[in-house]
Enzyme design. Structure first.
Site, PDB file in Angstrom:
ATOM      1  N   LEU A 195       0.703  -1.152   0.048  1.00  0.00           N
ATOM      2  CA  LEU A 195      -0.051   0.046   0.008  1.00  0.00           C
ATOM      3  C   LEU A 195       0.988   1.186   0.012  1.00  0.00           C
ATOM      4  O   LEU A 195       1.774   1.321   0.682  1.00  0.00           O
ATOM      5  CB  LEU A 195      -1.141  -0.017   1.130  1.00  0.00           C
ATOM      6  CG  LEU A 195      -2.133  -0.588   1.241  1.00  0.00           C
ATOM      7  CD1 LEU A 195      -2.977  -0.722   2.435  1.00  0.00           C
ATOM      8  CD2 LEU A 195      -3.252  -0.205   0.258  1.00  0.00           C
ATOM      9  N   ASP A 196       0.524   2.239  -0.751  1.00  0.00           N
ATOM     10  CA  ASP A 196       1.154   3.551  -0.621  1.00  0.00           C
ATOM     11  C   ASP A 196       1.351   4.101   0.626  1.00  0.00           C
ATOM     12  O   ASP A 196       0.352   3.798   1.593  1.00  0.00           O
ATOM     13  CB  ASP A 196       0.618   4.438  -1.640  1.00  0.00           C
ATOM     14  CG  ASP A 196       0.521   4.329  -3.020  1.00  0.00           C
ATOM     15  OD1 ASP A 196       1.686   3.603  -3.402  1.00  0.00           O
ATOM     16  OD2 ASP A 196       0.123   4.613  -4.018  1.00  0.00           O
TER      17      ASP A 196
END
EC number: 5.4.99.25
Length: 301
Positions: free
Chosen positions: A46-47
């Site tokens: 996930l960013d």
């Protein structure tokens, strides 16, 4: 003589509700520290600014990570219309603006082109490798990259809300390798108004749901305790999309040595991927052929 890995031999899954401002790797490191685990990894980055489900695999469960990364995932995100940024999210420098604002009907019509099998160009700031280097490292140096488009399966992409003319909230279910930032960027371009991701949350990933995840604060609070260990889910959770085949005692022994082993088949077809269990414990994953499972991954539990 090989070096012994420090820590406890824990195998299973810990589902974390990742907060914004923390990298996926940092979450994995915290989980490994809190559980004193020998080995840990995650099933899908996930960013840093994104929130939501991050499934952390421990020990032998790391062998099942590919089945989670290949599974469908669901994202909810807000697109900020009228602004394009270098990073395709809210953290980046604004590089283009537009006064145009599409109607709800125009957005709904444009979304049709982003469903099914699509070709998607990753963001400039992404972990894609370019001649051995990460794209984000080259982009930070000011280099403009010509990244190749990649196939992506989009199961669904729908409007959830339209808070105001500048924003539209979307929900997307997609397969492996999707970049939500690219969806926001390309949608903005298709609508002639630019766009980027204002916020992003992964609500589920394969069998794991964000609402079942624990917070990083809880991990800190329960670190090095049996209470945290009790929250670790079984390794088999990562095999939810594969059929389970009970192994015979002799079959289980052979499978543990990496050899084909006899299993009790139900409606599994020849050549289908499945996993074998014995006395409630996963033994191996492999291909079913004529009453036997031919193992590709063996679990040392």
């Amino acid at each position: 003589m090989g070096r012994t890995r420090k820590g406890r031999a824990i195998s299973g899954w810990l589902v974390v509700d990742k907060p914004a401002g923390m990298t996926s790797t940092a979450v994995v490191n915290k989980v490994r520290w809190a559980l004193e685990a020998q080995k840990a990894g995650h099933a899908g980055t996930l960013d840093p600014d994104a929130t939501g489900v991050l499934a952390v695999a421990l020990g032998e469960a790391t062998k099942t990570v590919p089945y989670i990364t290949d599974a469908l995932k669901c994202y909810r995100f807000m697109v900020r219309l009228g602004l394009s940024t270098r990073t395709d999210d809210a953290s980046g420098e604004v590089i283009a603006t537009s006064e145009a604002r599409p109607t709800d009907a125009e957005i709904a019509a444009a979304l049709a082109a982003f469903r099914g099998e699509i070709q998607q160009v990753p963001p400039q700031f992404s972990a894609v490798k370019v001649e051995g280097e990460r794209a984000y490292d080259l982009a930070r140096d000011g280099e403009r990259l010509d990244l190749a488009a990649r196939p992506l399966w989009v199961e669904s992409l729908e409007i959830l809300s339209r808070p105001d003319a500048d924003h539209v909230e979307l929900e997307m279910v997609c397969g492996k390798g999707g970049y939500v930032r690219s969806i926001a960027r390309d949608l903005g371009e298709a609508l002639g108004c630019y766009g980027h991701v204002a916020w992003l949350r992964r609500t589920w990933s394969g069998p794991f749901e964000a609402e079942d995840g624990i917070s990083v604060a809880t991990i800190d609070e329960l670190a090095r305790s049996e209470a945290l260990l009790s929250l670790v889910l079984p390794l088999a959770k990562g095999l939810a999309d594969l059929p389970e085949l009970p192994a015979t005692p002799e079959g289980a022994a052979r499978l543990r040595c990496g050899n084909p082993g006899m299993v009790i088949a139900s409606d599994v077809e020849f050549g289908e991927e499945a996993w074998a269990s014995y006395q409630g414990q996963p033994v191996a994953v492999g291909i079913y052929k004529s009453g036997e499972l031919h193992p590709s991954r063996v679990f040392n539990l």
